[in-house]
Write a protein that holds these residues in place. Structure first.
Motif, PDB file in Angstrom:
ATOM      1  N   MET A 155       0.841  -1.201   0.000  1.00 17.74           N
ATOM      2  CA  MET A 155       0.000   0.000   0.000  1.00 17.74           C
ATOM      3  C   MET A 155       0.877   1.253   0.000  1.00 17.74           C
ATOM      4  O   MET A 155       1.548   1.530   0.993  1.00 17.74           O
ATOM      5  CB  MET A 155      -0.929  -0.005   1.216  1.00 17.74           C
ATOM      6  N   PRO A 156       0.877   2.032  -1.083  1.00 13.51           N
ATOM      7  CA  PRO A 156       1.744   3.214  -1.153  1.00 13.51           C
ATOM      8  C   PRO A 156       1.470   4.240  -0.059  1.00 13.51           C
ATOM      9  O   PRO A 156       2.389   4.917   0.400  1.00 13.51           O
ATOM     10  CB  PRO A 156       1.471   3.806  -2.540  1.00 13.51           C
ATOM     11  N   GLU A 157       0.227   4.311   0.410  1.00 13.96           N
ATOM     12  CA  GLU A 157      -0.105   5.292   1.446  1.00 13.96           C
ATOM     13  C   GLU A 157       0.486   4.922   2.811  1.00 13.96           C
ATOM     14  O   GLU A 157       0.427   5.707   3.754  1.00 13.96           O
ATOM     15  CB  GLU A 157      -1.610   5.518   1.532  1.00 13.96           C
ATOM     16  N   LEU A 158       1.108   3.749   2.924  1.00 20.21           N
ATOM     17  CA  LEU A 158       1.711   3.320   4.193  1.00 20.21           C
ATOM     18  C   LEU A 158       3.236   3.332   4.157  1.00 20.21           C
ATOM     19  O   LEU A 158       3.878   2.779   5.048  1.00 20.21           O
ATOM     20  CB  LEU A 158       1.221   1.912   4.554  1.00 20.21           C
ATOM     21  N   GLU A 159       3.824   3.964   3.162  1.00 23.05           N
ATOM     22  CA  GLU A 159       5.290   3.907   3.042  1.00 23.05           C
ATOM     23  C   GLU A 159       6.016   4.501   4.245  1.00 23.05           C
ATOM     24  O   GLU A 159       7.159   4.145   4.504  1.00 23.05           O
ATOM     25  CB  GLU A 159       5.759   4.559   1.744  1.00 23.05           C
ATOM     26  N   GLN A 160       5.363   5.368   5.022  1.00 24.17           N
ATOM     27  CA  GLN A 160       5.989   5.944   6.217  1.00 24.17           C
ATOM     28  C   GLN A 160       5.654   5.182   7.502  1.00 24.17           C
ATOM     29  O   GLN A 160       6.193   5.482   8.566  1.00 24.17           O
ATOM     30  CB  GLN A 160       5.590   7.420   6.372  1.00 24.17           C
ATOM     31  N   LEU A 161       4.765   4.213   7.420  1.00 27.84           N
ATOM     32  CA  LEU A 161       4.397   3.415   8.588  1.00 27.84           C
ATOM     33  C   LEU A 161       5.604   2.604   9.045  1.00 27.84           C
ATOM     34  O   LEU A 161       6.209   1.878   8.256  1.00 27.84           O
ATOM     35  CB  LEU A 161       3.223   2.486   8.240  1.00 27.84           C
ATOM     36  N   ALA A 162       5.959   2.740  10.316  1.00 25.80           N
ATOM     37  CA  ALA A 162       7.163   2.074  10.838  1.00 25.80           C
ATOM     38  C   ALA A 162       7.135   0.568  10.589  1.00 25.80           C
ATOM     39  O   ALA A 162       8.169  -0.038  10.292  1.00 25.80           O
ATOM     40  CB  ALA A 162       7.318   2.367  12.326  1.00 25.80           C
ATOM     41  N   LEU A 163       5.975  -0.050  10.668  1.00 25.41           N
ATOM     42  CA  LEU A 163       5.862  -1.494  10.507  1.00 25.41           C
ATOM     43  C   LEU A 163       6.410  -1.987   9.173  1.00 25.41           C
ATOM     44  O   LEU A 163       6.986  -3.069   9.098  1.00 25.41           O
ATOM     45  CB  LEU A 163       4.388  -1.918  10.637  1.00 25.41           C
ATOM     46  N   VAL A 164       6.229  -1.212   8.117  1.00 26.21           N
ATOM     47  CA  VAL A 164       6.640  -1.669   6.789  1.00 26.21           C
ATOM     48  C   VAL A 164       8.086  -1.308   6.457  1.00 26.21           C
ATOM     49  O   VAL A 164       8.598  -1.694   5.417  1.00 26.21           O
ATOM     50  CB  VAL A 164       5.691  -1.150   5.674  1.00 26.21           C
ATOM     51  N   LYS A 165       8.731  -0.585   7.358  1.00 28.45           N
ATOM     52  CA  LYS A 165      10.128  -0.212   7.128  1.00 28.45           C
ATOM     53  C   LYS A 165      11.049  -1.332   7.589  1.00 28.45           C
ATOM     54  O   LYS A 165      10.828  -1.960   8.618  1.00 28.45           O
ATOM     55  CB  LYS A 165      10.460   1.089   7.849  1.00 28.45           C
ATOM     56  N   ARG A 166      12.071  -1.539   6.844  1.00 32.06           N
ATOM     57  CA  ARG A 166      13.045  -2.589   7.150  1.00 32.06           C
ATOM     58  C   ARG A 166      13.702  -2.340   8.512  1.00 32.06           C
ATOM     59  O   ARG A 166      14.103  -1.229   8.825  1.00 32.06           O
ATOM     60  CB  ARG A 166      14.108  -2.616   6.057  1.00 32.06           C
ATOM     61  N   GLY A 167      13.769  -3.383   9.324  1.00 30.71           N
ATOM     62  CA  GLY A 167      14.467  -3.314  10.600  1.00 30.71           C
ATOM     63  C   GLY A 167      13.656  -2.777  11.764  1.00 30.71           C
ATOM     64  O   GLY A 167      14.166  -2.692  12.868  1.00 30.71           O
ATOM     65  N   CYS A 168      12.410  -2.422  11.557  1.00 30.72           N
ATOM     66  CA  CYS A 168      11.608  -1.920  12.668  1.00 30.72           C
ATOM     67  C   CYS A 168      11.114  -3.103  13.501  1.00 30.72           C
ATOM     68  O   CYS A 168      10.395  -3.962  13.013  1.00 30.72           O
ATOM     69  CB  CYS A 168      10.412  -1.109  12.171  1.00 30.72           C
ATOM     70  N   ARG A 169      11.530  -3.122  14.760  1.00 29.69           N
ATOM     71  CA  ARG A 169      11.155  -4.238  15.618  1.00 29.69           C
ATOM     72  C   ARG A 169      10.364  -3.788  16.837  1.00 29.69           C
ATOM     73  O   ARG A 169      10.172  -4.545  17.771  1.00 29.69           O
ATOM     74  CB  ARG A 169      12.416  -4.996  16.042  1.00 29.69           C
ATOM     75  N   LEU A 170       9.913  -2.544  16.855  1.00 24.57           N
ATOM     76  CA  LEU A 170       9.151  -2.065  18.006  1.00 24.57           C
ATOM     77  C   LEU A 170       7.842  -2.829  18.159  1.00 24.57           C
ATOM     78  O   LEU A 170       7.172  -3.131  17.173  1.00 24.57           O
ATOM     79  CB  LEU A 170       8.836  -0.578  17.849  1.00 24.57           C
ATOM     80  N   SER A 171       7.469  -3.089  19.398  1.00 27.98           N
ATOM     81  CA  SER A 171       6.218  -3.798  19.661  1.00 27.98           C
ATOM     82  C   SER A 171       5.024  -2.849  19.709  1.00 27.98           C
ATOM     83  O   SER A 171       3.882  -3.289  19.649  1.00 27.98           O
ATOM     84  CB  SER A 171       6.321  -4.566  20.976  1.00 27.98           C
ATOM     85  N   ILE A 172       5.297  -1.565  19.820  1.00 31.77           N
ATOM     86  CA  ILE A 172       4.260  -0.542  19.846  1.00 31.77           C
ATOM     87  C   ILE A 172       4.719   0.582  18.934  1.00 31.77           C
ATOM     88  O   ILE A 172       5.877   1.009  19.011  1.00 31.77           O
ATOM     89  CB  ILE A 172       4.060   0.012  21.271  1.00 31.77           C
ATOM     90  N   MET A 173       3.834   1.037  18.067  1.00 28.88           N
ATOM     91  CA  MET A 173       4.215   2.140  17.185  1.00 28.88           C
ATOM     92  C   MET A 173       2.995   2.993  16.875  1.00 28.88           C
ATOM     93  O   MET A 173       1.866   2.492  16.834  1.00 28.88           O
ATOM     94  CB  MET A 173       4.857   1.616  15.910  1.00 28.88           C
ATOM     95  N   PRO A 174       3.222   4.289  16.677  1.00 29.11           N
ATOM     96  CA  PRO A 174       2.110   5.160  16.311  1.00 29.11           C
ATOM     97  C   PRO A 174       1.685   4.918  14.869  1.00 29.11           C
ATOM     98  O   PRO A 174       2.476   4.495  14.025  1.00 29.11           O
ATOM     99  CB  PRO A 174       2.695   6.565  16.481  1.00 29.11           C
ATOM    100  N   VAL A 175       0.432   5.188  14.607  1.00 26.50           N
ATOM    101  CA  VAL A 175      -0.138   5.103  13.260  1.00 26.50           C
ATOM    102  C   VAL A 175      -0.790   6.455  12.991  1.00 26.50           C
ATOM    103  O   VAL A 175      -1.651   6.895  13.773  1.00 26.50           O
ATOM    104  CB  VAL A 175      -1.183   3.973  13.160  1.00 26.50           C
ATOM    105  N   ALA A 176      -0.391   7.119  11.926  1.00 24.24           N
ATOM    106  CA  ALA A 176      -0.995   8.401  11.566  1.00 24.24           C
ATOM    107  C   ALA A 176      -2.457   8.187  11.187  1.00 24.24           C
ATOM    108  O   ALA A 176      -2.844   7.112  10.709  1.00 24.24           O
ATOM    109  CB  ALA A 176      -0.227   9.032  10.407  1.00 24.24           C
TER     110      ALA A 176
END
Length: 157
Positions: A122-143
């Motif tokens: 989904m192009p509209e999620l390119e800034q979502l931490a979950l889809v970024k390589r190496g993000c392992r946080l268990s909690i993250m904000p969603v715009a």
């Protein structure tokens, strides 16, 4: 303060959306967070009523599987003080707690989970931490716009 949106990850064999739904009052504390960045988000930013995407990780098909809601303000994670707990931290002190948690309440289980593969496409999620390589946080904000895009995807699948 306006409602905020979050994604919280859990391994389904440890605690799943079904486990949350089966709890009395369908509410449970979100304990065991041992990452300072995730702790700070819970402690300093999460508010009662904020919405949560419940995400199953470390499984065959990682996916957003449902919705939950923040049901309490942050409070000290008592598991850090219990020597019998797998989350015990001998450096955490009840007078000066190192770790915090919030209560979460079940809202909905999706009939069709939204897979990580779908989210990454989904192009509209390119800034979502979950889809970024190496993000392992268990909690993250969603715009908010990301939140709406994901909910909209539910209607199209």
């Amino acid at each position: 303060m306006s409602r905020q949106y979050w994604l919280m990850k859990s391994e389904p064999d440890a605690f799943s959306i079904d486990d949350l739904a089966a709890k009395p009052e369908q509410t449970e504390h979100w304990d065991g967070v041992r990452n300072y960045q995730a702790r700070n988000m819970m402690r300093d930013q999460m508010q009662m009523g904020d919405r949560i995407f419940f995400y199953h990780s470390a499984c065959k098909v990682p996916a957003i599987v449902g919705l939950a809601e923040v049901a309490s303000q942050a409070y000290p994670d008592h598991t850090a003080f219990d020597p019998e707990s797998k989350y015990f931290d001998d450096k955490s002190d009840p007078q000066n707690p190192r770790w915090w948690m919030v209560d979460v309440k079940f809202v909905e289980k999706f009939t069709q989970p939204i897979s990580l593969k779908t989210l990454k496409a989904m192009p509209e999620l390119e800034q979502l931490a979950l889809v970024k390589r190496g993000c392992r946080l268990s909690i993250m904000p969603v715009a908010e716009l990301e939140w709406l895009a994901i909910l909209n995807k539910l209607g199209s699948e």
